[in-house]
Every structure is written in C-alpha cells, then in structure tokens.
Motif scaffolding. Structure first.
Motif, PDB file in Angstrom:
ATOM      1  N   ILE A  28       0.458   2.900  -3.449  1.00 33.99           N
ATOM      2  CA  ILE A  28      -0.751   3.211  -3.700  1.00 33.99           C
ATOM      3  C   ILE A  28      -1.701   4.265  -3.142  1.00 33.99           C
ATOM      4  O   ILE A  28      -2.189   5.011  -3.759  1.00 33.99           O
ATOM      5  CB  ILE A  28      -1.683   1.801  -3.319  1.00 33.99           C
ATOM      6  CG1 ILE A  28      -1.062   0.592  -4.298  1.00 33.99           C
ATOM      7  CG2 ILE A  28      -3.165   2.078  -3.636  1.00 33.99           C
ATOM      8  CD1 ILE A  28      -1.240   0.854  -5.776  1.00 33.99           C
ATOM      9  N   GLY A  29      -1.266   4.353  -1.854  1.00 44.08           N
ATOM     10  CA  GLY A  29      -1.632   5.679  -1.129  1.00 44.08           C
ATOM     11  C   GLY A  29      -0.923   6.825  -1.996  1.00 44.08           C
ATOM     12  O   GLY A  29      -2.025   7.694  -2.289  1.00 44.08           O
ATOM     13  N   LYS A  30       0.076   6.891  -2.131  1.00 45.94           N
ATOM     14  CA  LYS A  30       0.614   8.351  -2.923  1.00 45.94           C
ATOM     15  C   LYS A  30       0.168   8.405  -4.180  1.00 45.94           C
ATOM     16  O   LYS A  30      -0.184   9.479  -4.797  1.00 45.94           O
ATOM     17  CB  LYS A  30       2.118   8.189  -2.741  1.00 45.94           C
ATOM     18  CG  LYS A  30       2.709   8.354  -1.399  1.00 45.94           C
ATOM     19  CD  LYS A  30       4.317   8.133  -1.621  1.00 45.94           C
ATOM     20  CE  LYS A  30       4.945   7.871  -0.110  1.00 45.94           C
ATOM     21  NZ  LYS A  30       6.072   7.140  -0.083  1.00 45.94           N
ATOM     22  N   GLU A  90       0.687  -1.174  -0.034  1.00 50.16           N
ATOM     23  CA  GLU A  90      -0.203   0.089  -0.268  1.00 50.16           C
ATOM     24  C   GLU A  90       0.713   1.357   0.110  1.00 50.16           C
ATOM     25  O   GLU A  90       0.169   2.336  -0.157  1.00 50.16           O
ATOM     26  CB  GLU A  90      -0.929  -0.061   1.342  1.00 50.16           C
ATOM     27  CG  GLU A  90      -1.905  -1.021   0.946  1.00 50.16           C
ATOM     28  CD  GLU A  90      -2.869  -1.150   2.168  1.00 50.16           C
ATOM     29  OE1 GLU A  90      -3.831  -0.042   2.295  1.00 50.16           O
ATOM     30  OE2 GLU A  90      -3.066  -1.887   2.871  1.00 50.16           O
ATOM     31  N   LYS A  96     -10.018   1.823  -0.081  1.00 49.57           N
ATOM     32  CA  LYS A  96      -9.726   2.758   1.066  1.00 49.57           C
ATOM     33  C   LYS A  96      -8.762   3.888   0.531  1.00 49.57           C
ATOM     34  O   LYS A  96      -8.734   4.969   1.211  1.00 49.57           O
ATOM     35  CB  LYS A  96      -8.946   1.668   1.763  1.00 49.57           C
ATOM     36  CG  LYS A  96      -8.391   2.249   3.065  1.00 49.57           C
ATOM     37  CD  LYS A  96      -7.414   1.146   3.879  1.00 49.57           C
ATOM     38  CE  LYS A  96      -6.237   1.601   4.084  1.00 49.57           C
ATOM     39  NZ  LYS A  96      -5.504   0.446   4.656  1.00 49.57           N
ATOM     40  N   HIS A  97      -7.921   3.944  -0.589  1.00 49.98           N
ATOM     41  CA  HIS A  97      -7.368   4.861  -1.107  1.00 49.98           C
ATOM     42  C   HIS A  97      -7.759   5.755  -2.218  1.00 49.98           C
ATOM     43  O   HIS A  97      -7.723   7.039  -1.918  1.00 49.98           O
ATOM     44  CB  HIS A  97      -5.755   4.323  -1.604  1.00 49.98           C
ATOM     45  CG  HIS A  97      -5.098   3.706  -0.471  1.00 49.98           C
ATOM     46  ND1 HIS A  97      -4.363   4.198   0.539  1.00 49.98           N
ATOM     47  CD2 HIS A  97      -4.682   2.285  -0.360  1.00 49.98           C
ATOM     48  CE1 HIS A  97      -3.765   3.345   1.450  1.00 49.98           C
ATOM     49  NE2 HIS A  97      -3.998   2.141   0.966  1.00 49.98           N
ATOM     50  N   PHE A  98      -8.447   5.212  -2.994  1.00 45.87           N
ATOM     51  CA  PHE A  98      -9.094   5.966  -4.147  1.00 45.87           C
ATOM     52  C   PHE A  98     -10.582   6.372  -4.009  1.00 45.87           C
ATOM     53  O   PHE A  98     -11.266   5.494  -3.571  1.00 45.87           O
ATOM     54  CB  PHE A  98      -8.832   5.086  -5.481  1.00 45.87           C
ATOM     55  CG  PHE A  98      -7.714   4.688  -5.977  1.00 45.87           C
ATOM     56  CD1 PHE A  98      -7.234   5.822  -7.016  1.00 45.87           C
ATOM     57  CD2 PHE A  98      -6.762   3.715  -5.632  1.00 45.87           C
ATOM     58  CE1 PHE A  98      -6.085   5.732  -7.428  1.00 45.87           C
ATOM     59  CE2 PHE A  98      -5.643   3.719  -6.221  1.00 45.87           C
ATOM     60  CZ  PHE A  98      -5.139   4.815  -7.351  1.00 45.87           C
ATOM     61  N   LYS A  99     -10.764   7.520  -4.242  1.00 45.34           N
ATOM     62  CA  LYS A  99     -12.096   8.095  -4.044  1.00 45.34           C
ATOM     63  C   LYS A  99     -12.659   8.093  -5.446  1.00 45.34           C
ATOM     64  O   LYS A  99     -13.756   8.758  -5.561  1.00 45.34           O
ATOM     65  CB  LYS A  99     -11.942   9.584  -3.433  1.00 45.34           C
ATOM     66  CG  LYS A  99     -11.658   9.823  -1.850  1.00 45.34           C
ATOM     67  CD  LYS A  99     -11.707  11.257  -1.496  1.00 45.34           C
ATOM     68  CE  LYS A  99     -11.235  11.225  -0.058  1.00 45.34           C
ATOM     69  NZ  LYS A  99      -9.639  11.058   0.096  1.00 45.34           N
ATOM     70  N   ALA A 148      -2.732   7.358  -5.397  1.00 45.61           N
ATOM     71  CA  ALA A 148      -4.195   7.808  -5.156  1.00 45.61           C
ATOM     72  C   ALA A 148      -4.164   9.212  -4.999  1.00 45.61           C
ATOM     73  O   ALA A 148      -4.986  10.048  -5.512  1.00 45.61           O
ATOM     74  CB  ALA A 148      -5.122   7.047  -3.983  1.00 45.61           C
ATOM     75  N   ALA A 149      -3.196   9.655  -3.992  1.00 47.70           N
ATOM     76  CA  ALA A 149      -3.359  11.072  -3.750  1.00 47.70           C
ATOM     77  C   ALA A 149      -2.888  12.009  -4.932  1.00 47.70           C
ATOM     78  O   ALA A 149      -3.675  13.190  -5.076  1.00 47.70           O
ATOM     79  CB  ALA A 149      -2.317  11.426  -2.634  1.00 47.70           C
ATOM     80  N   LYS A 203      -8.741  -2.687  -0.317  1.00 46.67           N
ATOM     81  CA  LYS A 203      -7.572  -1.834  -0.165  1.00 46.67           C
ATOM     82  C   LYS A 203      -7.678  -0.616  -1.298  1.00 46.67           C
ATOM     83  O   LYS A 203      -7.236   0.599  -0.813  1.00 46.67           O
ATOM     84  CB  LYS A 203      -6.674  -2.601  -0.519  1.00 46.67           C
ATOM     85  CG  LYS A 203      -6.110  -3.293   0.757  1.00 46.67           C
ATOM     86  CD  LYS A 203      -4.841  -4.048   0.584  1.00 46.67           C
ATOM     87  CE  LYS A 203      -4.391  -4.900   1.817  1.00 46.67           C
ATOM     88  NZ  LYS A 203      -3.430  -4.195   2.662  1.00 46.67           N
TER      89      LYS A 203
END
Ligand SMILES: [Fe+2]
Length: 337
Positions: free
Chosen positions: A79-81, A76, A118-121, A83-84, A115
């Motif tokens: 992935i978090g970055k 992740e 959780k990160h992507f809107k 998505a941001a 998952k």
C-alpha cells in the motif's frame, strides 16, 4: 506424622503454583482484552470518513489519472508503494476494490480508513469485497466509513459507479440501480467506469463459481453495461490481473495488493494505473511493487482476529482462572487448618 506434614506441604506448594498460574493467566487475559479494546476503540477515534463527494471537483476535465488497487487485507507493504506511485503520477484519487479485513467490524473499517489516510495524500474511495461484508451490520459499518455500498460520483468528464458484489453476486435491485444511473446520469458524461469487487467473467483458468458471478447474473449485468455505454469495468477478487474485451466494455481485473497472488509467472503485488486521455480513451497500466508484506504477526492478529467477543472471552477466561486458583488455594489452606 512427617509424611502427613510433607503431604500438606506438597498440597500447599501445588496450590501456590496454581495461584501463580491463575494470576499470570489473569494478567495475560486482561492485557489481551486491553490491547483489543485499545485497538478497536481508542485508536479509531475520531471516526474516519472516506466517501466520494456529492459534487464534481473538476467539472469537464478530460485529462487526469487515477489509481486502483484491492485485495490487501490491511497489509501495508504494498500500500505504501502504491500510494507513492500514485502521488508520483499525480493521480486525482484512488479506488480500493475491497477485501480489507476478515471478518469485518465497523471499528476495523475505521482502522482500514486510517491506514489508507496514513499512506495516501489523495482521496481514496472503496467498494466492499467478499471478506468485508457478510451481513447488514458489516454493510452499515462499511457505509459509515466509505459511504453507500452502491454509489456513483463524478470527476472531470467521467461518471464513476461503485457497485457492491461482496456476496459474489448482484441482486435484481442492484442491477436496477445500475440501469437507473446509466440511463439518467451516463448521457451527461463522456466516459463511464464501474468498480466492483467480483468480475462477471474470468479467463478460462479461473472460470469457477467462487471467482466470478453466476452466469445468469453475469449475462444480465453485461447487457446493462453494454446498453449503458460503460467504457470500463474494474474488478479484483481473483488475485490475477486480466484484460478482457466484453463488447463495448473492457474488463480489467487488478493484481492483489497484499493478499497472495495467483499469478504463478508474476506473483507480485500491484495496482492498476488509469490515464483518462483528452481524446476520450482510457490508457491502463498494471504497476508491480514486489512481495513485501509489512506489519507484525501480532498486529495482524489484533486487526484481523480480535473483536468484541474476544474482549469478553479474555476477561471471562482470566476471571475463571483466577477464581479457580483461589478456590484451590482456599481448599489447601483448609486442609492446613
Ligand atoms: Fe475477494
């Protein structure tokens, strides 16, 4: 007499130790089985569904952005970055090019979807990678979460095609599907993009059968892409970014988003950001986000290695050990009597 008593005491002590060890292993086995069961079945309810819509949410729109990434193996950190970055650019949706998990299980695909959510809107669509789909069960598991493994959808003035190449190949039926979609749907749109895990060709450094399609398949595939007016083919799998012009079609290969990079000069995770311009062109940019791999080793073990067989194996081993310990203890008690 005293030697006999000492021997019996020793036997009894050994039996007690075996029993304790049996109980410890029994509890450990049950805990592993419970953790595995919880991960696979409890955390994945209700099922996640991330298939593309059957309708065009923005008909005719000629100025929009999307994000493409892949080869992430449920890590992740990147992935978090990604998505941001995707949200910062106001991307309409994201596409994952596969390689979620090894081996794939339908329930683990749901964890993957969870998952991503959780990160992507924004919506995330996907095509499977060689690590995800080995057989019909995996394909059905993938389809239950991400929709048909060969699929097409539209956004704005562009047609998007998801083509499964998980077995590092494309069947004649898949090529027919591609040709059919390009013949019947492509003329209705200004642009067309195909997403598929394995590229048909690579740069010379990776020109090996494990990194690309067979030459014979690639030739047929490229002819269909050319005749079908495909503007862009986006792939992953190689873990090294590429930009190759193939006749009218441009091939872009994404950097990995969690699996190790093969780019020695820049081994960072990253994504491909695409901007569909009003003049009909498609601008691309590889965006990098470091090498952080998030998630504990235990979590990775749970997600990547445990499955129904492990539950059964853990419970069986625990019962076997407890049973063995009880037999040994029983024998020792008999000797006492
Ligand atoms: Fe791959």
């Amino acid at each position: 007499m005293s030697t006999k008593i000492n021997e019996e005491k020793k036997k009894c002590k050994i039996a007690c130790l075996v029993k304790i060890a049996g109980i410890v292993f029994f509890v450990a086995g049950l805990l592993i089985a419970a953790a595995c069961y919880y991960t696979l079945y409890v955390t994945t309810k209700p099922a996640e569904y991330l298939a593309p819509p059957a309708y065009n949410p923005a008909p005719g729109k000629n100025d929009f952005k999307i994000t493409v990434f892949g080869d992430w193996m449920l890590h992740e950190g990147a992935i978090g970055k990604i998505a941001a970055e995707s949200h910062r650019r106001n991307a309409a949706f994201a596409v994952c090019l596969g390689d979620f998990v090894h081996p794939a299980q339908p329930s683990i695909m749901k964890i993957a979807a969870k998952k991503l959510k959780k990160h992507f809107k924004i919506p995330v669509y996907a095509t499977p990678g060689n690590h995800d789909v080995y057989n019909a069960e995996d394909a059905a598991g993938f389809a239950a979460v991400f929709g048909n493994i060969n699929n097409c959808f539209s956004y704005g003035d562009t047609l998007f095609i998801l083509l499964e190449s998980a077995k590092v190949g494309l069947s004649d039926e898949q090529l027919q599907f591609l040709k059919f979609v390009l013949t019947n749907e492509r003329p209705k749109y200004s642009r067309c993009v195909v997403f598929s895990h394995v590229p048909p060709v690579t740069i010379p450094e990776f020109d090996k059968p494990k990194y690309r399609l067979k030459k014979e398949t690639a030739e047929k595939y490229l002819k269909i892409l050319e005749e079908g007016n495909v503007d862009l083919l986006v792939c992953g799998h190689v873990h090294h970014e590429m930009n190759i012009q193939l006749g009218k079609t441009r091939l872009l290969v994404c950097p990995p988003s969690g699996q190790g990079s093969r780019n020695k000069k820049n081994p960072q995770f990253g994504s491909l950001q695409l901007h569909f311009m009003p003049d009909g062109s498609i601008k691309h940019e590889f965006v990098y986000c470091g090498t952080e791999v998030k998630g504990t080793g235990f979590e990775k073990f749970l997600y990547r290695r445990l499955n129904q067989h492990t539950i059964l194996f853990s419970v069986s081993l625990a019962l076997l050990l407890l049973g063995g310990a009880c037999i040994l203890l029983g024998n020792a008690k008999k000797t006492d009597a």
